[in-house]
Enzyme design. Structure first.
Site, PDB file in Angstrom:
ATOM      1  N   ASP A  22       0.831  -1.202   0.000  1.00 39.71           N
ATOM      2  CA  ASP A  22       0.000   0.000   0.000  1.00 39.71           C
ATOM      3  C   ASP A  22       0.868   1.256   0.000  1.00 39.71           C
ATOM      4  OD1 ASP A  22      -2.343   1.502   0.107  1.00 39.71           O
ATOM      5  OD2 ASP A  22      -3.228   0.282   1.692  1.00 39.71           O
TER       6      ASP A  22
ATOM      7  N   ASP B 232     -10.786   1.741  -3.371  1.00 38.88           N
ATOM      8  CA  ASP B 232     -11.330   1.320  -2.076  1.00 38.88           C
ATOM      9  C   ASP B 232     -12.845   1.242  -2.124  1.00 38.88           C
ATOM     10  OD1 ASP B 232      -9.004   0.926  -0.729  1.00 38.88           O
ATOM     11  OD2 ASP B 232      -8.992   2.858   0.305  1.00 38.88           O
TER      12      ASP B 232
HETATM   13  C1  GLA Z   1      -5.805   1.675   2.208  1.00 37.25           C
HETATM   14  C2  GLA Z   1      -6.205   0.516   1.327  1.00 37.25           C
HETATM   15  C3  GLA Z   1      -7.263  -0.306   2.021  1.00 37.25           C
HETATM   16  C4  GLA Z   1      -6.730  -0.794   3.346  1.00 37.25           C
HETATM   17  C5  GLA Z   1      -6.260   0.382   4.188  1.00 37.25           C
HETATM   18  C6  GLA Z   1      -5.557  -0.092   5.425  1.00 37.25           C
HETATM   19  O1  GLA Z   1      -6.850   2.575   2.366  1.00 37.25           O
HETATM   20  O2  GLA Z   1      -6.624   0.975   0.082  1.00 37.25           O
HETATM   21  O3  GLA Z   1      -7.656  -1.389   1.221  1.00 37.25           O
HETATM   22  O4  GLA Z   1      -5.688  -1.695   3.117  1.00 37.25           O
HETATM   23  O5  GLA Z   1      -5.358   1.211   3.461  1.00 37.25           O
HETATM   24  O6  GLA Z   1      -5.139   0.964   6.222  1.00 37.25           O
END
Ligand code: GLA
Length: 739
Positions: free
Chosen positions: A490, A555
């Site tokens: 990420d 997301d």
């Molecule tokens: C980001 C990712 C999510 C999740 C969060 C965790 O927002 O896109 O899918 O993994 O971080 O903090």
């Protein structure tokens, strides 16, 4: 095939269905001749000589002013150029020809490139290429054209690598300072492209977090249209690809469409200029915003690639070429028994930071029962990370969450027949972390100036080698200690106040650092798979895809929102890399209710994942999940490896209809999701594509029931009956099998 005619000094790059040509003019400049689909019936002997056209391509003067800009293969700042350029250079020392007594004017900003020879070679590599091989690595012809600015012994190599079967040319440049003084590159695209006059319709994507990849189609103005990002990663706001065609002369499956993508994950810029003389040219590469690249004597720099091509079968044809190119030539070669993407479970939406050994085991058991193959633990497993305000940078398992380490959970996951995956965010640090407490100076910032935290975190300064080395050591240790098959990588904030020991080169150094980290981890752990995520779809591009196996496009897992996101994504990127989850309703962010069937029918268009709170589902619901997952496993080779046809877009049709088909026409997947009611009317069926017209096909639903049987001819003319009167909430996915 690459052909050079020494008499006319013409280069012809001939691909399966397209051509590209340029010529060295009387003064040694490389001047573009043309690019487009090959005329029907053309063979290897049909080449452009350029002798009749070269004169037309030169400046035309009117009243002493130069009227038509010259179509240089690499447009540079210098000469009398007034338009957008790909390359702008500051020469710091005196040119070779200047007498010492002439007063110095510094820096000299004038590049005039002249032909100094060429070479045709097998498979040269663009800059920042991964060190792990792609799926296909048979050599490809590459043309290197050496151009020189004699006054400064500045050598620029124009590189063209051909992938004829996908009509793709990769353009990049190599710069070498052979002079005695420093050269500072201020602007640097990987290549300049020239389009035929009138190709003024641009398709690109724009968006924000949770609304990435929104398709936009517009008319190019006279002037410059810029697509760009400035936040150190590829970005949510747009994505480095484009489709360009003549307005009203291209559609989903018809017309000539030019396409391109950048293989780079940092600040990028694609500038498309239509001059007042209707010349259309594009520059794609590093964003010149806050950019600087210094070349000391004898130093060189190779840029990443601008991948480009042309299709004569519409936007769909352009997308299919980009998909096939990415699958074959970009994605890492899988070091596994199967190359198909596994069905994944991730509890982020279900549990967020509320992790525990017992809770994860409970979810893992349910996940295994419904057919999940890869179980991924998301954020919150490490350091002091109990919320999004601490712990980033401390990549050690937290005893508060997993008192006995990760081994017992991994053992349980393995015993259930699944692989184990873990979330990481290696480029970041929370001020509330051991790493930051030890090294508060390791973050991007300007000393003595305020700095901005986003999601309570700061970006590590990858301009410092010791930072990259420390993060590598931590991740390498983690991967050595535990049997981890998958990392969700990420990157949750963009960079601001970019103070670094690397100065302005940090934008590039950061990307180099990320690529280097991933390449080294993959070399040490060859069976590791990686998913690129950046707060959703903030890092999707051909640079990161050379070293990751899939991406997280957004997301936002709302099934209806996803249709638009996935459609924009599909313009450039193949379904196999598009991780798509089925999650709870009401959806985490949008609070919308949508039927389970819609959620599965949308998610099955990519690499299926599950993000639902499985322990809150009853047995009937779990049985439904299991049924869908089993069905997906029967069709995923078609979704992940087949050719995509966008049969109808939600915007025009009130329903989104897509087809994935195997090239040999033996199998396809038909998927419809209705998003708008058409009371008092009906929706005509959408004809399928690329089936065997003489063959007979049966259409089978997820229960294995045959719902329709027809010839390929009928399916390709009348489509699939039965969807005409359906309203919002209706969707279905059918497996089309030739019998
Ligand atoms: C980001 C990712 C999510 C999740 C969060 C965790 O927002 O896109 O899918 O993994 O971080 O903090």
């Amino acid at each position: 095939m690459i052909h050079f005619n020494p008499q006319t000094q013409t280069f012809n790059l001939v691909l399966q269905q397209s051509h590209y040509a340029f010529q060295i003019d009387d003064e040694g400049r490389a001047v573009h001749l043309g690019w487009g689909p090959r005329p029907a019936g053309a063979d290897d002997a049909d080449l452009i000589t350029g002798t009749n056209t070269a004169a037309n391509l030169h400046f035309k003067t009117q009243g002493g002013f130069k009227q038509n800009p010259r179509r240089d293969e690499l447009l540079t700042f210098g000469d009398s150029n007034q338009h957008e350029v790909s390359l702008k250079v500051n020469f710091q020392g005196p040119p070779l020809s200047v007498e010492k007594r002439e007063p110095m004017v510094q820096p000299i900003r004038d590049v005039r490139l002249r032909y100094a020879g060429h070479k045709i070679t097998g498979d040269a590599q663009p800059g920042l290429s991964p060190t792990i091989p792609p799926r296909r690595w048979d050599p490809r012809q590459t043309l290197l054209v050496f151009m020189e600015d004699h006054a400064y012994q500045f050598l620029v190599t124009l590189c063209y690598r051909l992938t004829p079967e996908h009509d793709v040319i990769e353009r990049w440049c190599e710069f070498k300072n052979q002079g005695e003084s420093e050269i500072v590159i201020e602007m640097c695209s990987f290549g300049s492209l020239h389009f035929p006059t009138g190709t003024t319709e641009l398709t690109s994507v724009a968006g924000v977090w949770c609304r990435e990849f929104m398709t936009q189609r517009e008319q190019l103005p006279i002037g410059t249209r810029v697509l760009e990002t400035r936040g150190i990663n590829t970005g949510h706001t747009t994505n480095p690809f484009f489709l360009i065609n003549r307005p009203h002369q291209a559609w989903e499956e018809t017309g000539t469409v030019y396409f391109g993508q950048l293989a780079y994950s940092g600040n990028w810029r694609i500038a498309i200029e239509q001059t007042p003389t209707f010349d259309i040219r594009l520059h794609g590469g590093y964003n010149p915003f806050d950019f600087e690249l210094k070349l000391s004597p004898d130093e060189h720099h190779r840029t990443p690639a601008l991948v480009c091509g042309v299709a004569s079968d519409g936007w769909g044809g352009a997308s299919r070429r980009m998909h096939a190119f990415t699958r074959d030539r970009i994605l890492p070669h899988p070091q596994r028994d199967t190359h198909l993407r596994p069905v994944l479970y991730n509890s982020w939406e279900a549990t967020r930071f509320d992790l525990s050994f017992e809770g994860q085991v409970e979810l893992a058991r349910k996940a295994a029962d419904i057919g999940v193959e890869l179980f991924c633990v998301d954020d919150g497993w490490f350091g002091g990370r109990r919320e999004a305000d601490a712990g980033l940078g401390d990549w050690v398992v937290s005893p508060d969450v997993f008192p006995d380490g990760l081994e017992p959970l991994i053992a349980e996951v393995h015993s259930l027949g699944m692989k184990f995956g873990l979330w990481v965010e290696p480029e970041m640090v929370n001020p509330d972390s051991d790493l930051y407490r030890r090294h508060p100076d390791w973050v991007l910032h300007f000393p003595g100036r305020p700095r901005t935290e986003a999601r309570n975190q700061l970006v590590l300064d990858f301009g410092r080698r010791e930072v990259v080395a420390t993060i590598f050591a931590a991740l390498d240790k983690l991967l050595s200690q535990y049997d981890i098959a998958f990392l969700k990588w990420d990157m949750n904030r963009y960079a601001t106040e970019p103070g670094s020991v690397a100065g302005k080169e940090i934008w590039l150094k950061h990307v180099e650092g990320v690529y280097d980290l991933i390449d080294r981890l993959r070399r040490n752990h060859p069976t590791l798979d990686i998913q690129s995520c950046s707060g959703g779809g903030g890092r999707v591009d051909l640079g990161i895809l050379g070293r990751t196996d899939q991406v997280w496009p957004s997301d936002n897992t709302d099934a209806f929102d996803r249709i638009d996101i996935q459609e924009g994504f599909s313009l450039a990127y193949p379904a196999r890399i598009m991780e798509a989850w089925v999650t709870d309703v009401p959806q985490h962010y949008t609070r919308r209710m949508s039927p389970l069937s819609t959620r599965f029918d949308v998610a099955m268009r990519g690499a299926l994942g599950i993000g639902s709170t499985l322990n809150k589902l009853d047995d009937d619901e779990l049985a439904e999940y299991a049924n869908y997952i089993a069905f997906y496993k029967r069709i995923r080779h078609i979704v992940q490896e087949g050719q995509l046809y966008r049969l109808a877009r939600m915007e025009e049709f009130g329903a989104s209809v897509v087809q994935y088909g195997l090239a040999d026409q033996s199998e396809a997947v038909y998927s419809i999701v209705v998003g708008r009611n058409l009371y008092g009317s009906y929706r005509p069926a959408r004809p399928l594509k690329n089936l065997n017209s003489k063959g007979v096909y049966r259409l089978v639903d997820r229960h294995g029931q045959e719902v329709h049987r027809a010839s390929g001819y009928e399916l390709m003319t009348l489509g699939v009956p039965g969807d005409a009167k359906q309203n919002v909430g209706y969707s279905r996915t059918l497996h089309v099998q030739q019998i």
